[in-house]
Motif scaffolding. Structure first.
Motif, short mmCIF file in Angstrom:
data_model
loop_
_atom_site.label_atom_id
_atom_site.label_comp_id
_atom_site.label_asym_id
_atom_site.label_seq_id
_atom_site.Cartn_x
_atom_site.Cartn_y
_atom_site.Cartn_z
N UNK A 1 32.45 36.73 28.06
CA UNK A 1 32.21 37.64 26.87
C UNK A 1 30.75 36.56 26.97
N UNK A 2 30.49 37.12 26.18
CA UNK A 2 28.70 37.26 25.42
C UNK A 2 27.17 37.77 26.28
N UNK A 3 26.36 38.30 25.33
CA UNK A 3 25.31 38.95 26.09
C UNK A 3 24.68 37.95 27.03
N UNK A 4 24.37 39.35 28.02
CA UNK A 4 23.76 38.36 28.94
C UNK A 4 24.88 37.79 30.25
N UNK A 5 25.96 37.83 29.63
CA UNK A 5 26.66 36.90 30.60
C UNK A 5 27.84 37.49 31.56
N UNK A 6 27.07 38.18 32.77
CA UNK A 6 27.74 38.60 34.05
C UNK A 6 28.60 37.95 35.35
N UNK A 7 29.63 39.13 35.52
CA UNK A 7 30.41 38.03 37.10
C UNK A 7 29.53 39.09 37.52
N UNK A 8 29.26 39.31 39.32
CA UNK A 8 29.26 39.97 40.48
C UNK A 8 29.84 39.28 41.75
N UNK A 9 30.84 40.56 42.44
CA UNK A 9 31.12 39.83 43.93
C UNK A 9 30.02 40.34 45.41
N UNK A 10 30.00 39.42 46.19
CA UNK A 10 29.09 40.22 47.31
C UNK A 10 29.72 39.20 48.32
N UNK A 11 30.85 40.09 48.95
CA UNK A 11 31.63 39.52 50.24
C UNK A 11 32.96 38.82 49.58
N UNK A 12 32.73 36.93 49.77
CA UNK A 12 33.34 36.02 49.40
C UNK A 12 32.64 35.19 48.52
N UNK A 13 31.37 36.08 48.59
CA UNK A 13 30.73 35.03 46.95
C UNK A 13 31.28 35.69 45.78
N UNK A 14 30.88 35.09 44.79
CA UNK A 14 31.33 35.02 43.13
C UNK A 14 30.31 34.50 42.53
N UNK A 15 29.65 35.59 41.67
CA UNK A 15 28.02 34.70 40.86
C UNK A 15 28.20 35.41 40.15
N UNK A 16 27.70 34.20 38.79
CA UNK A 16 27.83 33.95 37.69
C UNK A 16 26.67 34.19 37.10
N UNK A 17 26.38 34.13 36.23
CA UNK A 17 25.40 34.67 34.84
C UNK A 17 25.67 34.38 33.63
N UNK A 18 25.96 32.97 33.38
CA UNK A 18 26.39 32.18 32.53
C UNK A 18 25.43 31.94 31.43
N UNK A 19 24.20 32.28 31.40
CA UNK A 19 23.33 32.08 30.68
C UNK A 19 22.60 29.98 30.86
N UNK A 20 23.12 29.84 32.34
CA UNK A 20 22.32 28.93 32.42
C UNK A 20 21.10 29.17 33.17
N UNK A 21 20.31 28.31 33.57
CA UNK A 21 18.28 28.60 34.00
C UNK A 21 18.61 28.59 35.44
N UNK A 22 20.26 29.21 36.27
CA UNK A 22 20.23 29.82 37.44
C UNK A 22 21.65 29.80 37.32
#
Length: 179
Positions: free
Chosen positions: A91-112
């Motif tokens: 939950x949150x504006x701009x917070x996202x989760x994506x899956x590529x292969x066995x890698x989970x990528x989370x955009x959680x408001x950090x710089x990375x």
């Protein structure tokens, strides 16, 4: 007598339970195989598709281990037949989760972006704003879900972050300005 410990564990068709020396229990089923070293004090018996756990005496340690041993074996049996699932919500504006292969990528408001590799035996799925962690080992599923949640735990003012689907966040009222 332990109410949980004395309950027999039904062994469904297609599941085999092997008890080796020192109570090393191996459970094989349609979804996979789990093995675990349990307390050697407990007595495990398999009789007509039911496994029973009994304790030798009523020492405090043995009373504690009785219910624990039964629950651990039951969780292994359920894991190899049905498996376990934990659902997390992002939950949150701009917070996202994506899956590529066995890698989970989370955009959680950090710089990375935060990248997490799926542990062996576990799978993650991303649907809309939900992350579903599934596997046959209840302990590993819960641990990995907790590690994902820890990357950005929900905060009480706007409710932003990663929370379990059943979790209720107690909201707080923010500051008010002076007049």
């Amino acid at each position: 007598m332990s109410r949980i410990g004395k309950m027999p564990i039904a062994i469904p068709a297609g599941v085999t339970v092997d008890i080796a020396e020192n109570n090393k229990v191996t459970v094989k089923g349609p979804k996979g195989e789990l093995s675990r070293q349990l307390a050697p004090e407990m007595e495990l018996k398999i009789e007509n598709d039911e496994l029973t756990v009994s304790r030798p005496n009523d020492l405090k340690r043995n009373k504690s281990l009785h219910g624990l041993t039964r629950t651990l074996i039951h969780n292994m049996v359920v894991g190899v037949t049905e498996g376990y699932k934990k659902t997390l919500e992002v939950n949150g504006v701009g917070y996202r989760a994506a899956k590529q292969g066995k890698k989970l990528t989370l955009n959680l408001g950090y710089s990375h972006p935060v990248e997490m590799e799926d542990p062996e035996g576990l799978t993650t799925e991303v649907q809309d704003n939900k992350i579903i962690v599934s596997g046959i080992d209840k302990e590993k599923v819960g641990q990995y879900a907790a590690e994902i949640r820890e990357k950005r735990a929900p905060e009480p003012y706007k409710g932003k972050g990663i929370k379990y689907d059943y979790e209720v966040i107690r909201r707080k009222v923010g500051k008010t300005g002076k007049k």
